[in-house]
Design a protein around this motif. Structure first.
Motif, PDB file in Angstrom:
ATOM      1  N   SER A 115       0.856  -1.201   0.000  1.00 20.66           N
ATOM      2  CA  SER A 115       0.000   0.000   0.000  1.00 20.66           C
ATOM      3  C   SER A 115       0.886   1.243   0.000  1.00 20.66           C
ATOM      4  CB  SER A 115      -0.909   0.033   1.246  1.00 20.66           C
ATOM      5  OG  SER A 115      -0.141   0.320   2.405  1.00 20.66           O
ATOM      6  N   GLY A 116       0.246   2.381  -0.211  1.00 20.37           N
ATOM      7  CA  GLY A 116       0.980   3.640  -0.167  1.00 20.37           C
ATOM      8  C   GLY A 116       1.430   3.961   1.251  1.00 20.37           C
ATOM      9  N   THR A 117       0.576   3.641   2.215  1.00 20.85           N
ATOM     10  CA  THR A 117       0.927   3.912   3.614  1.00 20.85           C
ATOM     11  C   THR A 117       2.191   3.138   3.987  1.00 20.85           C
ATOM     12  OG1 THR A 117      -1.443   4.063   4.066  1.00 20.85           O
ATOM     13  CG2 THR A 117       0.008   3.934   5.973  1.00 20.85           C
ATOM     14  N   LEU A 143       5.405   4.461   2.418  1.00 24.86           N
ATOM     15  CA  LEU A 143       5.987   5.559   3.203  1.00 24.86           C
ATOM     16  C   LEU A 143       6.700   5.026   4.445  1.00 24.86           C
ATOM     17  CD1 LEU A 143       3.177   8.284   3.194  1.00 24.86           C
ATOM     18  CD2 LEU A 143       5.562   8.669   2.557  1.00 24.86           C
ATOM     19  N   THR A 151      -3.210  16.817   4.404  1.00 28.94           N
ATOM     20  CA  THR A 151      -2.848  15.664   3.570  1.00 28.94           C
ATOM     21  C   THR A 151      -3.755  14.514   3.965  1.00 28.94           C
ATOM     22  OG1 THR A 151      -1.037  14.162   2.963  1.00 28.94           O
ATOM     23  CG2 THR A 151      -1.049  14.931   5.231  1.00 28.94           C
ATOM     24  N   ALA A 154      -2.918   9.174   6.034  1.00 33.57           N
ATOM     25  CA  ALA A 154      -1.931   8.114   5.819  1.00 33.57           C
ATOM     26  C   ALA A 154      -0.497   8.630   5.922  1.00 33.57           C
ATOM     27  CB  ALA A 154      -2.142   7.492   4.441  1.00 33.57           C
ATOM     28  N   VAL A 201       4.368  16.411   0.324  1.00 30.04           N
ATOM     29  CA  VAL A 201       3.281  15.655  -0.323  1.00 30.04           C
ATOM     30  C   VAL A 201       2.866  16.413  -1.581  1.00 30.04           C
ATOM     31  CG1 VAL A 201       0.948  14.714  -0.040  1.00 30.04           C
ATOM     32  CG2 VAL A 201       2.470  14.868   1.946  1.00 30.04           C
ATOM     33  N   ASP A 205       6.065  12.069  -0.870  1.00 27.01           N
ATOM     34  CA  ASP A 205       4.810  11.324  -0.932  1.00 27.01           C
ATOM     35  C   ASP A 205       4.165  11.637  -2.287  1.00 27.01           C
ATOM     36  OD1 ASP A 205       2.296  10.235  -0.747  1.00 27.01           O
ATOM     37  OD2 ASP A 205       1.913  10.912   1.308  1.00 27.01           O
ATOM     38  N   SER A 217       1.780   9.853  -3.775  1.00 32.52           N
ATOM     39  CA  SER A 217       0.561   9.031  -3.913  1.00 32.52           C
ATOM     40  C   SER A 217      -0.494   9.663  -4.804  1.00 32.52           C
ATOM     41  CB  SER A 217      -0.038   8.776  -2.531  1.00 32.52           C
ATOM     42  OG  SER A 217       0.876   8.051  -1.757  1.00 32.52           O
ATOM     43  N   GLN A 218      -0.442  10.996  -4.957  1.00 21.77           N
ATOM     44  CA  GLN A 218      -1.458  11.650  -5.788  1.00 21.77           C
ATOM     45  C   GLN A 218      -0.832  12.273  -7.041  1.00 21.77           C
ATOM     46  OE1 GLN A 218      -4.055  14.244  -3.549  1.00 21.77           O
ATOM     47  NE2 GLN A 218      -4.352  12.754  -1.917  1.00 21.77           N
ATOM     48  N   SER A 225       1.121   5.366  -3.900  1.00 21.17           N
ATOM     49  CA  SER A 225      -0.037   4.510  -3.614  1.00 21.17           C
ATOM     50  C   SER A 225      -0.676   4.102  -4.939  1.00 21.17           C
ATOM     51  CB  SER A 225      -1.068   5.288  -2.787  1.00 21.17           C
ATOM     52  OG  SER A 225      -2.324   4.630  -2.818  1.00 21.17           O
ATOM     53  N   TYR A 274      -3.836   2.802  -4.738  1.00 20.70           N
ATOM     54  CA  TYR A 274      -5.245   2.702  -4.325  1.00 20.70           C
ATOM     55  C   TYR A 274      -6.103   2.899  -5.591  1.00 20.70           C
ATOM     56  CZ  TYR A 274      -9.457   3.616  -1.568  1.00 20.70           C
ATOM     57  OH  TYR A 274     -10.713   3.557  -1.029  1.00 20.70           O
ATOM     58  N   ASP A 312      -5.450  -2.931  -2.956  1.00 19.93           N
ATOM     59  CA  ASP A 312      -4.367  -2.100  -2.423  1.00 19.93           C
ATOM     60  C   ASP A 312      -3.043  -2.404  -3.121  1.00 19.93           C
ATOM     61  OD1 ASP A 312      -5.305  -0.313  -0.363  1.00 19.93           O
ATOM     62  OD2 ASP A 312      -5.857  -2.092   0.794  1.00 19.93           O
ATOM     63  N   GLY A 313      -2.182  -1.432  -3.142  1.00 16.13           N
ATOM     64  CA  GLY A 313      -0.839  -1.613  -3.693  1.00 16.13           C
ATOM     65  C   GLY A 313      -0.048  -0.340  -3.513  1.00 16.13           C
TER      66      GLY A 313
END
Ligand SMILES: Cc1ncc(COP(=O)(O)O)c(C=O)c1O
Length: 367
Positions: free
Chosen positions: A60-62, A65, A86, A89, A132, A158, A160-161, A182, A184, A194-195
């Motif tokens: 997962s992204g969490t 990190l 943010t 997570a 982030v 981060d 993830s986005q 992430s 997601y 998840d990944g």
């Protein structure tokens, strides 16, 4: 008239279902499900796409990190600087290493860490900064990297986005020492579950993450480090390999639709998303601001238009994080953002007519 949902994952599957079905059945026929050829191939392809040397697939992204921070040696007693505005997570991952999150305010013109506030948050215990790249807009990395290098502390991006976003002509993820993504399902590059992935140009950090994601094993059953189980599985990797081939096209489409929103809402009495000159954003979200955000959201809902709030309460004011010692008013920009942000529908499968309808409805509401 049909509604316009805030996101629609079924449409993406429909658009590439033949490729996805082939990839899924290939994995099922192979009979290998954890850390096999698909994961290795995805890691190579994703690292290449991000212009970085190493990618390590994780659960997962969490955890990406958490593993990135652990690989940097971050532990209980250390301090890690991060934004409060943010996904929770980001901060949860810092806590999971035992380190203390030091939350800093954002620059409202970008929704990302305000570099001017970082220096005063650095103490002898600071070991890392986590910028982030929120909503697909890269943080102002150069001044952050400058502070980090001067203080000899790690930068853990981060991402993830922000899969595929550029800062000053180079993809995010390769600027700091190490970074986390992430996958997601709703992300610009999303799995069917998840990944996540850790990315780095440092061979030693890469090796540590690779060991830590599976009990510290270099060879099976022999733990070189005290690790955990955070593996990306073969099915998700095969799905991500298919989707990675479409990512640039999808990001371009998001940009086109975002430009249309910018045009159509130019005269609207709302604050439009940031457009810094030194980045190429990927518009994970198209986030406007309005002081009467909740009323606007309700009006759009009544017209069949789904919107989301990323995020309604900044981390420093969440009950679970009361022990960080903040009070209302301590991070004013983060609090203002939380009260005013509204994410409009924006995904590659959204139609131009949908964007027009959302914009027209907003203009009517604000009349
Ligand atoms: C900015 C940010 N960081 C971290 C995460 C955590 O990712 P995941 O949900 O894959 O654990 C997310 C996604 O929710 C995110 O948006």
């Amino acid at each position: 008239m049909d509604g316009i949902p805030a996101f629609d994952l079924k449409k993406q599957y429909e658009s590439i279902h033949a490729e996805l079905d082939e990839a899924i059945s290939r994995v099922l026929k192979n009979g290998s499900f954890i850390l096999g050829d698909e994961v290795s191939a995805f890691e190579t392809e994703f690292a290449e796409y991000c212009e970085s040397a190493y990618a390590i697939g994780v659960a997962s992204g969490t955890e990406a990190l958490q593993l990135a921070l652990l690989a940097c040696g971050i532990k209980a007693g250390d301090e890690v600087i991060a934004p409060s505005h943010t996904a929770v997570a980001t901060v949860a991952a810092i806590e999971m290493t035992g380190a203390h999150p030091v939350l800093v305010d954002i620059d409202l013109s970008r929704f990302t860490l305000d570099p001017k506030l970082i220096q005063q948050a650095v103490t002898p215990h600071t070991r890392a900064i986590v910028p982030v790249h929120l909503y697909g807009c890269p943080a102002e990395l150069n001044p952050i990297l400058e502070i980090a290098r001067a203080q000899k502390i790690f930068v853990v991006e981060d991402c993830s986005q922000a899969h595929g976003a550029f800062y000053r002509g180079r993809r995010v993820g390769g600027w700091g020492d190490i970074s986390a993504f992430s996958f997601y399902p709703t992300k610009n590059l999303g799995a069917f579950g998840d990944g996540g992935a850790v990315l780095t140009n440092d061979a030693e950090l890469a090796e540590r993450v690779r060991l830590l994601r599976q009990y510290g094993w270099r060879e099976r059953y022999i733990s070189q480090l005290k690790g955990m189980n955070s593996r990306l599985d073969e099915l998700q990797a095969a799905i991500l390999r298919v989707k990675l081939r479409h990512l640039d096209g999808w990001n371009s489409r998001r940009r086109e639709l975002a430009l249309l929103y910018f045009d159509l809402l130019a005269q609207a009495d709302v604050t439009l998303p940031p457009r810094p000159a030194d980045v190429e954003q990927v518009f994970h979200q198209f986030v406007i601001r309005h002081p009467k955000r909740d009323q606007l959201k309700e009006r759009l809902k009544r017209s069949g238009i789904g919107t989301l709030i990323h995020y309604p309460v900044p981390v420093h004011l969440q009950p679970a994080y009361a022990d960080l010692g903040h009070k209302e008013g301590s991070l004013p920009n983060s609090e203002k953002a939380a009260g005013e942000v509204l994410s409009l529908p924006l995904y590659p499968e959204l139609r131009v007519d949908d964007v027009r309808r959302v914009a027209e409805t907003i203009l009517e509401c604000l009349d």
